[in-house]
Design a protein around this motif. Structure first.
Motif, PDB file in Angstrom:
ATOM      1  N   GLY A 131     -10.647   3.601  -8.481  1.00  0.00           N
ATOM      2  CA  GLY A 131      -9.369   3.131  -8.995  1.00  0.00           C
ATOM      3  C   GLY A 131      -8.510   4.169  -9.661  1.00  0.00           C
ATOM      4  N   VAL A 132      -8.971   5.423  -9.742  1.00  0.00           N
ATOM      5  CA  VAL A 132      -8.237   6.483 -10.446  1.00  0.00           C
ATOM      6  C   VAL A 132      -7.973   7.643  -9.486  1.00  0.00           C
ATOM      7  CG1 VAL A 132      -8.289   8.098 -12.379  1.00  0.00           C
ATOM      8  CG2 VAL A 132      -9.267   5.813 -12.647  1.00  0.00           C
ATOM      9  N   LEU A 133      -6.747   8.160  -9.509  1.00  0.00           N
ATOM     10  CA  LEU A 133      -6.389   9.292  -8.655  1.00  0.00           C
ATOM     11  C   LEU A 133      -6.809  10.611  -9.297  1.00  0.00           C
ATOM     12  CD1 LEU A 133      -2.802   8.273  -7.495  1.00  0.00           C
ATOM     13  CD2 LEU A 133      -4.743   8.655  -5.986  1.00  0.00           C
ATOM     14  N   TYR A 134      -7.326  11.526  -8.469  1.00  0.00           N
ATOM     15  CA  TYR A 134      -7.574  12.887  -8.947  1.00  0.00           C
ATOM     16  C   TYR A 134      -7.226  13.856  -7.830  1.00  0.00           C
ATOM     17  CZ  TYR A 134     -11.824  13.642  -6.202  1.00  0.00           C
ATOM     18  OH  TYR A 134     -12.711  13.826  -5.163  1.00  0.00           O
TER      19      TYR A 134
ATOM     20  N   SER B 208     -10.823   5.070  -1.924  1.00  0.00           N
ATOM     21  CA  SER B 208     -10.139   3.952  -1.270  1.00  0.00           C
ATOM     22  C   SER B 208      -8.849   4.399  -0.613  1.00  0.00           C
ATOM     23  CB  SER B 208      -9.840   2.847  -2.286  1.00  0.00           C
ATOM     24  OG  SER B 208      -9.006   3.335  -3.334  1.00  0.00           O
ATOM     25  N   ASP B 209      -8.248   5.489  -1.114  1.00  0.00           N
ATOM     26  CA  ASP B 209      -6.976   5.977  -0.584  1.00  0.00           C
ATOM     27  C   ASP B 209      -6.908   7.495  -0.672  1.00  0.00           C
ATOM     28  OD1 ASP B 209      -5.127   3.292  -0.504  1.00  0.00           O
ATOM     29  OD2 ASP B 209      -6.426   3.287  -2.262  1.00  0.00           O
ATOM     30  N   VAL B 210      -6.152   8.083   0.261  1.00  0.00           N
ATOM     31  CA  VAL B 210      -5.814   9.506   0.208  1.00  0.00           C
ATOM     32  C   VAL B 210      -4.296   9.607   0.150  1.00  0.00           C
ATOM     33  CG1 VAL B 210      -5.934  11.741   1.372  1.00  0.00           C
ATOM     34  CG2 VAL B 210      -7.845  10.131   1.563  1.00  0.00           C
ATOM     35  N   HIS B 211      -3.773  10.318  -0.851  1.00  0.00           N
ATOM     36  CA  HIS B 211      -2.329  10.497  -1.009  1.00  0.00           C
ATOM     37  C   HIS B 211      -1.967  11.938  -0.653  1.00  0.00           C
ATOM     38  CE1 HIS B 211      -1.311   6.809  -3.528  1.00  0.00           C
ATOM     39  NE2 HIS B 211      -2.616   6.728  -3.333  1.00  0.00           N
ATOM     40  N   ILE B 212      -1.075  12.092   0.310  1.00  0.00           N
ATOM     41  CA  ILE B 212      -0.581  13.415   0.711  1.00  0.00           C
ATOM     42  C   ILE B 212       0.882  13.472   0.298  1.00  0.00           C
ATOM     43  CG2 ILE B 212      -0.232  15.008   2.633  1.00  0.00           C
ATOM     44  CD1 ILE B 212      -2.479  13.454   4.095  1.00  0.00           C
ATOM     45  N   GLU B 213       1.187  14.312  -0.717  1.00  0.00           N
ATOM     46  CA  GLU B 213       2.469  14.226  -1.392  1.00  0.00           C
ATOM     47  C   GLU B 213       3.197  15.567  -1.396  1.00  0.00           C
ATOM     48  OE1 GLU B 213       1.105  11.054  -4.802  1.00  0.00           O
ATOM     49  OE2 GLU B 213       0.377  13.113  -4.934  1.00  0.00           O
ATOM     50  N   PRO B 214       4.368  15.628  -0.753  1.00  0.00           N
ATOM     51  CA  PRO B 214       5.160  16.861  -0.804  1.00  0.00           C
ATOM     52  C   PRO B 214       6.018  16.914  -2.057  1.00  0.00           C
ATOM     53  CG  PRO B 214       6.243  15.262   0.618  1.00  0.00           C
ATOM     54  CD  PRO B 214       4.981  14.609   0.118  1.00  0.00           C
ATOM     55  N   ASP B 215       6.200  18.113  -2.572  1.00  0.00           N
ATOM     56  CA  ASP B 215       7.094  18.332  -3.699  1.00  0.00           C
ATOM     57  C   ASP B 215       7.902  19.582  -3.389  1.00  0.00           C
ATOM     58  OD1 ASP B 215       8.356  18.084  -6.093  1.00  0.00           O
ATOM     59  OD2 ASP B 215       6.536  17.990  -7.305  1.00  0.00           O
TER      60      ASP B 215
ATOM     61  N   ILE C 105      -2.635  16.928  -2.556  1.00  0.00           N
ATOM     62  CA  ILE C 105      -3.446  15.901  -1.912  1.00  0.00           C
ATOM     63  C   ILE C 105      -4.394  15.325  -2.964  1.00  0.00           C
ATOM     64  CG2 ILE C 105      -5.155  15.397  -0.120  1.00  0.00           C
ATOM     65  CD1 ILE C 105      -3.879  17.631   1.538  1.00  0.00           C
ATOM     66  N   ARG C 106      -4.320  14.004  -3.147  1.00  0.00           N
ATOM     67  CA  ARG C 106      -5.142  13.343  -4.161  1.00  0.00           C
ATOM     68  C   ARG C 106      -5.943  12.205  -3.536  1.00  0.00           C
ATOM     69  NH1 ARG C 106      -1.425  11.550  -9.054  1.00  0.00           N
ATOM     70  NH2 ARG C 106      -0.083  10.778  -7.373  1.00  0.00           N
ATOM     71  N   ASN C 107      -7.134  11.959  -4.071  1.00  0.00           N
ATOM     72  CA  ASN C 107      -7.985  10.850  -3.661  1.00  0.00           C
ATOM     73  C   ASN C 107      -8.071   9.833  -4.779  1.00  0.00           C
ATOM     74  OD1 ASN C 107      -8.474  12.187  -1.297  1.00  0.00           O
ATOM     75  ND2 ASN C 107     -10.607  12.672  -1.716  1.00  0.00           N
ATOM     76  N   ARG C 108      -8.076   8.554  -4.409  1.00  0.00           N
ATOM     77  CA  ARG C 108      -8.298   7.506  -5.403  1.00  0.00           C
ATOM     78  C   ARG C 108      -9.763   7.086  -5.338  1.00  0.00           C
ATOM     79  NH1 ARG C 108      -5.042   4.381  -8.362  1.00  0.00           N
ATOM     80  NH2 ARG C 108      -3.179   4.840  -7.112  1.00  0.00           N
TER      81      ARG C 108
END
Length: 570
Positions: free
Chosen positions: A226-229, A207-214, A220-223
């Protein structure tokens, strides 16, 4: 040292001697070195470390000592589908490569052919007899890196080669150079990566793609369900071109990196349109990007597929057949409320009816239904569109969300003047919708007169069909289910496999409670009953709760009791 290890060491040494790879003096020196290290290293490792033999020569000798074949691996030796039999993490951790499977005999390449415990574990996971081939760890890792489709990891070696880190640093240093940013984001490797992210996310049902800088890293995580991995972790310098590419696709300002931005992308995949909602938000390490995936294929749902019990489906359909009144669907964000409303609209849509929706945004295109998009920026709010829509002779109106008193009052008035109105609210359960309407300014007597029903819902994950197994529930779970009238000896759960990312779950289904006010409840609403009083009256009317409906699905083996506890707690 065990007898097995001693025997093996002599065999390997003798084999290396017979092949002329090493001399007796070199073996004695390696054994002496091994003794000084308290035998913490294998003889072969020491010979390699001292430069007396290569890894290939040691593996070939080991293979002969343990009477297994030795192979110089090439991609042609590997059946790509066979790699799916073991999790990617397992393969990388133990340096194991499944080569091919004939009937129930699985052939694997290992860098440690003497590791009988590892062989037994492979046999247990795959449920196959195992045949071992010895190969170097370097060869195994190189082959694994080429088979990305079955590993759910994108190999970006080509991208790193094509786009050097110096180029990325230049982009970071000159963020105002729009031409350079556009050129960087237009490089084919970056396009390939972004396309891959979108394509695989849609294929996996994310449902979502998270692109996260640290700091110094990128995640990069996919939901999914309902759960992100975590999907992959490209090098941190790739952040700027990835974000710029997505911004260009969404028509956003790639030079503005201090303020949040929102946009949309329309793509075609497998001949069908996919809508992507883009949201960027700066953090201390760059810009976080979230891509919401709206797959129109998901709109082709009907009430039978959502998870209603037979009795509740019959009652809900009867409610949808009423000529007027207000039906609310409640639950937290991501609980499937919009899907339920779309399925309900598809159910009641007919040529003789004028069915209209007011949404923000329009998630799915529904044929023969009039859909209207609000725009707060120009004053086109839910309430404004709804008031205008009432002059368009509607029979059924779906309001995407009741957000304020103006929208709530207009929706209630529409329901009282001969229209069927469907909408959503954010409440924890069905009875709470009544007090929520009162809190945002709708008088109790108007709620009592207009409300036909409230459907509260959640989404629980379904047990993966590929790895499901029976198990005996704990006393606590058994007791909780017995209190609801479910006497069970065995339940079903997923063991975890490559198909479900090791979670034991695949897909989701709804759990529901349907609150239908009778005369006693309507009077209580009109008299200003508290939430606790309304819940008691609903229980007195034998309303099936979310928790009870979820446990019924756990008893049927659709989901697990643990998942119901997680989702329906409170």
């Amino acid at each position: 040292m065990s007898q097995v290890a001693t025997t093996t060491r002599k065999q390997v040494g003798q084999i290396l001697l017979s092949k002329g790879v090493v001399t007796q003096e070199q073996i004695d020196l390696a054994i002496e070195e091994q003794g000084s290290r308290n035998h913490r290293q294998l003889l072969g490792e020491i010979l390699i470390e001292l430069g007396m033999a290569t890894e290939d020569q040691i593996l070939e000798a080991l293979a002969e000592a343990y009477d297994v074949p030795y192979a110089k691996l090439t991609p042609r030796l590997v059946d790509a589908k066979t790699i799916e039999l073991l999790p990617r993490e397992f393969l990388e951790q133990h340096t194991v490569l499944p080569l091919f499977k004939v009937h129930n005999l699985l052939t694997i390449a290992m860098s440690e052919p003497s590791n009988v415990f590892l062989i037994e574990e492979v046999s247990r996971i795959t449920e196959c007899s195992v045949q071992v081939v010895a190969a170097t760890g370097a060869d195994i890792r190189a082959i694994l890196a080429q088979y990305v489709n079955v590993a759910n990891v994108f190999v970006i070696d080509d991208i790193i080669e094509d786009v050097s880190e110096d180029t990325f640093e230049l982009i970071e240093a000159k963020v105002d150079d729009i031409t350079n940013l556009e050129g960087m984001a237009g490089d084919s490797p970056v396009i390939k990566l972004v396309n891959y992210l979108i394509y695989t996310a849609v294929k996996e049902g994310a449902s979502d793609v998270h692109i996260e800088p640290d700091e110094g890293s990128l995640r990069i995580r996919n939901r999914v369900d309902g759960v992100l991995y975590e999907k992959l972790a490209p090098p941190a310098p790739m952040m700027a071109p990835i974000v710029s590419r997505i911004k260009i696709m969404a028509g956003l300002d790639i030079a503005e990196r201090r303020l949040p931005q929102d946009g949309g992308i329309h793509v075609m995949m497998d001949g069908r349109p996919i809508d992507l909602r883009i949201s960027t938000l700066p953090n201390m390490h760059g810009e976080k990007v979230v891509i919401r995936i709206i797959d129109n294929a998901g709109a082709a749902v009907n009430l039978e597929t959502l998870g209603f019990s037979i009795d509740m489906l019959k009652r809900f359909r009867k409610l949808l057949g009423l000529p007027h009144g207000l039906i609310l669907v409640t639950g937290p964000t991501g609980s499937g409320k919009s899907t339920t409303l779309y399925a309900a609209l598809s159910e009641i849509n007919a040529p003789e009816r004028n069915v209209c929706t007011v949404e923000d945004p329009i998630e799915y295109n529904l044929k023969t239904i009039n859909q209207f998009q609000i725009s707060d920026r120009i004053g086109l709010t839910f309430a404004t569109v709804l008031r205008s829509l009432l002059r368009q002779d509607p029979d059924v109106i779906m309001v995407g969300e009741v957000r304020d008193d103006d929208t709530a009052r207009t929706a209630v008035q529409a329901a009282l003047t001969g229209h069927m109105v469907l909408s959503t609210l954010h409440t924890n359960d069905a009875a709470a919708a009544v007090t929520r309407l009162n809190n945002i300014g709708v008088e109790n007597f108007l709620v009592s007169a207009s409300l036909n029903a409230v459907l509260a819902q959640r989404l629980v994950r379904k047990v993966c069909p590929h790895c499901k197994e029976d198990y005996e529930p704990t006393p606590n779970i058994r007791h909780a289910m017995e209190k609801l009238g479910h006497n069970v000896k065995h339940l079903v759960r997923g063991e975890g496999c490559t198909k479900c990312h090791g979670t034991g779950y695949s897909g989701r289904i709804g759990v529901y409670e349907l609150f239908v006010p009778d005369d006693e409840i309507r009077q209580a609403i009109s008299d200003g009953a508290t939430l606790q009083e309304l819940r008691k009256l609903a229980g007195k009317a034998d309303m099936t709760t979310l928790y009870s409906d979820g446990m019924s699905k756990a008893q049927s083996g659709i989901t697990t009791a643990e998942e119901v506890f997680r989702v329906c707690a409170g």
